[in-house]
Design an enzyme around this catalytic site. Structure first.
Site, PDB file in Angstrom:
ATOM      1  N   LYS A 126      -4.220 -10.171 -10.474  1.00 24.98           N
ATOM      2  CA  LYS A 126      -3.771  -9.849  -9.118  1.00 24.98           C
ATOM      3  C   LYS A 126      -4.161 -10.954  -8.139  1.00 24.98           C
ATOM      4  O   LYS A 126      -3.331 -11.422  -7.349  1.00 24.98           O
ATOM      5  CB  LYS A 126      -4.374  -8.520  -8.669  1.00 24.98           C
ATOM      6  CG  LYS A 126      -3.983  -8.110  -7.257  1.00 24.98           C
ATOM      7  CD  LYS A 126      -4.792  -6.921  -6.764  1.00 24.98           C
ATOM      8  CE  LYS A 126      -6.184  -7.351  -6.343  1.00 24.98           C
ATOM      9  NZ  LYS A 126      -6.957  -6.265  -5.690  1.00 24.98           N
ATOM     10  N   ASP A 144      -1.520  -4.375  -6.505  1.00 32.20           N
ATOM     11  CA  ASP A 144      -2.743  -3.798  -5.952  1.00 32.20           C
ATOM     12  C   ASP A 144      -2.552  -2.300  -5.767  1.00 32.20           C
ATOM     13  O   ASP A 144      -1.572  -1.720  -6.251  1.00 32.20           O
ATOM     14  CB  ASP A 144      -3.110  -4.486  -4.637  1.00 32.20           C
ATOM     15  CG  ASP A 144      -2.015  -4.359  -3.584  1.00 32.20           C
ATOM     16  OD1 ASP A 144      -1.066  -3.558  -3.785  1.00 32.20           O
ATOM     17  OD2 ASP A 144      -2.084  -5.048  -2.562  1.00 32.20           O
TER      18      ASP A 144
END
Length: 201
Positions: A126, A144
């Site tokens: 991420k 996320d």
């Protein structure tokens, strides 16, 4: 709902303005690239606003401060995991001067560039994707909690427990982005707006 948001002309203008800021970052100095890298290290397991506030407070300590000095400032801002993140920031300096080289790799292959960034302690899939998107590379998904919340009606497992799972969800997002004629990194901004009412990141 998402299609309606994407078609909103005023919102589209704000998103495109943000995208242009990312592209301007791409032409910035190595110091700016490193600052964005530290922001992404700080964003892991923290809110974006908390991470950004901490980064502002640190100033040039990210370049010259000891782990103890950095940790002290992070504690003063109320940031989580100050000692661990201070160590990651100090260790990340070994990549200073190499980040724009990773950008040149990303010009040809963003997935390969993300792999290179995973060597930076404190970055996962991420955060590495987030860094590259903020430097103007828009073909990677930043998965996320807001993205997972977007998927919540369709997912039984709402955690990203493995690299394989991340890539599976990224593939789904690519499909949605393609249907909307958007880069997946731009789709992320719309979803973030849909879930938070803000365009930040």
């Amino acid at each position: 709902m998402l299609r309606k948001v994407v078609r909103d002309a005023r919102l589209r203008a704000r998103v495109l303005e943000r995208v242009e800021e990312f592209r301007l970052n791409n032409r910035a100095s190595e110091k700016v690239w490193f600052r964005e890298l530290v922001l992404c290290i700080l964003t892991a397991n923290s809110s974006f606003i908390g991470a950004f506030t901490a980064l502002q407070s640190l100033g040039d300590l990210i370049l010259y401060g000891s782990a103890e000095e950095i940790s002290k400032v992070l504690k003063e801002t109320g940031y989580r995991f100050p000692n661990l993140k201070a160590k990651y920031i100090v260790r990340s300096r070994s990549h200073y001067g190499k980040l724009k080289e990773i950008g040149r790799v990303a010009d040809k292959d963003q997935i390969e560039a993300r792999e290179m960034l995973l060597e930076v302690q404190g970055l996962g899939m991420k955060e590495a994707s987030h860094f590259l998107r903020n430097m103007g590379y828009l073909d990677l998904a930043i998965i996320d909690r807001h993205i997972l919340r977007f998927f919540s009606d369709y997912l039984e497992d709402r955690k990203i427990s493995s690299r394989k799972r991340y890539l599976e969800l990224e593939s789904v997002l690519r499909g949605i982005a393609s249907a909307l004629d958007l880069p997946v990194g731009v789709l992320d901004l719309y979803i973030w707006y849909l879930k938070t009412g803000k365009i930040a990141k």
